[in-house]
Design a protein around this motif. Structure first.
Motif, PDB file in Angstrom:
ATOM      1  N   ALA A  53       1.951  -7.967  -0.415  1.00  0.00           N
ATOM      2  CA  ALA A  53       1.720  -6.841   0.507  1.00  0.00           C
ATOM      3  C   ALA A  53       1.365  -7.346   1.894  1.00  0.00           C
ATOM      4  O   ALA A  53       1.841  -6.816   2.905  1.00  0.00           O
ATOM      5  CB  ALA A  53       0.609  -5.945  -0.044  1.00  0.00           C
ATOM      6  N   ARG A  57      -0.027  -9.566  -5.899  1.00  0.00           N
ATOM      7  CA  ARG A  57       0.329  -8.285  -5.294  1.00  0.00           C
ATOM      8  C   ARG A  57      -0.194  -8.186  -3.866  1.00  0.00           C
ATOM      9  O   ARG A  57       0.528  -7.767  -2.947  1.00  0.00           O
ATOM     10  CB  ARG A  57      -0.258  -7.133  -6.122  1.00  0.00           C
ATOM     11  N   VAL A  83      -5.110   2.027  -5.715  1.00  0.00           N
ATOM     12  CA  VAL A  83      -4.994   2.576  -7.070  1.00  0.00           C
ATOM     13  C   VAL A  83      -5.655   1.664  -8.110  1.00  0.00           C
ATOM     14  O   VAL A  83      -6.447   2.137  -8.938  1.00  0.00           O
ATOM     15  CB  VAL A  83      -3.522   2.864  -7.416  1.00  0.00           C
ATOM     16  N   PRO A  84      -5.364   0.343  -8.106  1.00  0.00           N
ATOM     17  CA  PRO A  84      -6.036  -0.516  -9.095  1.00  0.00           C
ATOM     18  C   PRO A  84      -7.551  -0.510  -8.981  1.00  0.00           C
ATOM     19  O   PRO A  84      -8.258  -0.486  -9.995  1.00  0.00           O
ATOM     20  CB  PRO A  84      -5.461  -1.909  -8.792  1.00  0.00           C
ATOM     21  N   LEU A 110      -1.574   1.128  -1.552  1.00  0.00           N
ATOM     22  CA  LEU A 110      -1.770   1.955  -2.741  1.00  0.00           C
ATOM     23  C   LEU A 110      -1.442   1.165  -3.999  1.00  0.00           C
ATOM     24  O   LEU A 110      -2.181   1.215  -4.995  1.00  0.00           O
ATOM     25  CB  LEU A 110      -0.890   3.204  -2.665  1.00  0.00           C
ATOM     26  N   TRP A 111      -0.344   0.445  -3.962  1.00  0.00           N
ATOM     27  CA  TRP A 111       0.130  -0.322  -5.121  1.00  0.00           C
ATOM     28  C   TRP A 111      -0.748  -1.521  -5.415  1.00  0.00           C
ATOM     29  O   TRP A 111      -1.102  -1.789  -6.572  1.00  0.00           O
ATOM     30  CB  TRP A 111       1.573  -0.759  -4.853  1.00  0.00           C
ATOM     31  N   ALA A 112      -1.126  -2.256  -4.369  1.00  0.00           N
ATOM     32  CA  ALA A 112      -1.834  -3.523  -4.572  1.00  0.00           C
ATOM     33  C   ALA A 112      -3.347  -3.381  -4.619  1.00  0.00           C
ATOM     34  O   ALA A 112      -4.030  -4.198  -5.246  1.00  0.00           O
ATOM     35  CB  ALA A 112      -1.459  -4.507  -3.454  1.00  0.00           C
ATOM     36  N   LYS A 113      -3.905  -2.336  -3.966  1.00  0.00           N
ATOM     37  CA  LYS A 113      -5.354  -2.278  -3.803  1.00  0.00           C
ATOM     38  C   LYS A 113      -5.967  -0.943  -4.225  1.00  0.00           C
ATOM     39  O   LYS A 113      -6.790  -0.885  -5.124  1.00  0.00           O
ATOM     40  CB  LYS A 113      -5.707  -2.553  -2.328  1.00  0.00           C
ATOM     41  N   ALA A 161       2.056   2.489   1.282  1.00  0.00           N
ATOM     42  CA  ALA A 161       2.595   2.340  -0.072  1.00  0.00           C
ATOM     43  C   ALA A 161       2.173   1.007  -0.690  1.00  0.00           C
ATOM     44  O   ALA A 161       1.794   0.951  -1.876  1.00  0.00           O
ATOM     45  CB  ALA A 161       4.122   2.449  -0.037  1.00  0.00           C
ATOM     46  N   LEU A 162       2.212  -0.056   0.100  1.00  0.00           N
ATOM     47  CA  LEU A 162       1.841  -1.373  -0.420  1.00  0.00           C
ATOM     48  C   LEU A 162       0.357  -1.435  -0.771  1.00  0.00           C
ATOM     49  O   LEU A 162      -0.027  -2.012  -1.801  1.00  0.00           O
ATOM     50  CB  LEU A 162       2.187  -2.452   0.615  1.00  0.00           C
TER      51      LEU A 162
END
Length: 353
Positions: free
Chosen positions: A89, A85, A35-36, A30-33, A27-28
């Motif tokens: 993470a 982010r 997806v962006p 995905l959020w931090a790396k 999850a971390l």
């Protein structure tokens, strides 16, 4: 019978803790790396131009500018906005690895027979997280404290930035193919061969280099230990990290003079490799820096050196890991990264002829 039931309960508890750690890390990231970075690809594919600016020029700092408070704060602010982010993470993932994942499982994954095998395992383990050298430092520190060997941990630390698949794709889309080929080939050599060499240097006289292992490592997973380790990481690593980032930002005017001038050939490449090893940038920050330096007249050799050394190691990253790694491993890793920069310079020049 009771012992069997108790043993089954322990195994179930460990399995749940590992699943929680894996879910948290996924999850971390995905959020931090993931997806962006994935969102960047369509735009880069369409334009072929990197949209970001050179972070080393933030605040209007130019080559030769004297150190200043404004240079320090402008750089630190821009850098913090780019990496916060990933750093958060990394701290959360490091704490999970140290308290939720059984030590034996980590060592089975990373401590392979032979230095090259361990380095390969560490490099492959680091590739999916795609962090910069500073953000991956807390995780590398945690792995070392859990007993992972030097080859695996150094390869993990170097593999995150050097073999970052997102940056490889970015380079393919916005830079000449020779840049990507140089980064891939030399990056792999530095991560695997360099980490194995660092391990050989560090363990040359004493094969069993001491490892700082948590005293309560065998007590099993617990939320209280997770919170304690997370607090320790935040208190010991983040303040010194920010101080060194500010110092780099303050003095970057003196660290920027690369381009046409009296230094040329091998001397210029060595200077570029050393400066790239000292400077700190966010993930993919080497792309606009190298492009800007090339437009300003920096030789192909200098550009090649920066493509490897800028992401690989930095002064703030070295400060964060030296207590867990030891000074010999930290310095040797920086030396391997700088040597990789010199090798990358030669490769880029040959490929571009």
């Amino acid at each position: 019978m009771e012992e069997a039931v108790e043993s089954e309960a322990v195994r179930r508890r460990l399995a749940v803790a590992v699943i929680v750690a894996a879910a948290l890390a996924t999850a971390l990231l995905l959020w931090a790396k993931w997806v962006p970075y994935g969102a960047k690809v369509p735009g880069l594919a369409g334009s072929g131009v990197w949209p970001g600016s050179d972070i080393l020029r933030t605040g209007g700092v130019r080559a030769g500018d004297a150190p200043s408070w404004g240079a320090a704060t402008s750089f630190t602010g821009a850098y913090a906005r780019a990496v916060w982010r990933a750093l958060l993470a990394a701290l959360l993932i490091s704490a999970a690895l140290q308290t939720l994942v059984p030590r034996a499982w980590l060592l089975r994954l990373l401590n392979r027979p032979g230095r090259l095998q361990s380095a390969l395992a560490g490099g492959l383990a680091g590739t999916p997280s795609m962090m910069c050298t500073c953000c991956t430092a807390p995780v590398a520190v945690g792995l070392r404290r859990r007993g992972a060997n030097i080859a695996a941990v150094v390869a993990y630390w170097l593999g995150n930035p050097l073999l970052n698949p997102a940056v490889i794709v970015f380079l393919l889309l916005v830079a000449p193919w020779q840049w990507t080929a140089t980064r891939l080939v030399v990056g792999a050599l530095v991560v695997v061969g360099g980490a194995a060499l660092v391990s050989r240097i560090a363990e040359g006289r004493s094969p069993a280099v001491p490892v700082v292992v948590d005293e309560v490592e065998d007590q099993g997973p617990s939320l209280r230990r997770y919170q304690a380790v997370l607090l320790r990481l935040g208190v010991t690593l983040v303040p010194e990290y920010l101080v060194v980032v500010m110092l780099v930002g303050a003095f970057r005017g003196w660290l920027l003079p690369l381009g046409p001038g009296p230094a040329s050939g091998l001397l210029l490449v060595v200077v570029a490799a050393l400066l790239g090893t000292a400077l700190v940038i966010p993930t993919a920050g080497e792309i606009p820096v190298a492009q800007g330096m090339a437009l300003a007249g920096l030789s192909l050799g200098g550009v090649g050196a920066l493509l490897v050394t800028l992401p690989a190691v930095s002064l703030p990253g070295m400060v964060m890991v030296w207590r867990a790694f030891g000074w010999r491993v930290t310095v040797a890793t920086a030396g391997v990264a700088a040597a990789g920069g010199v090798l990358a310079a030669g490769m880029l020049v040959l490929l571009t002829r």
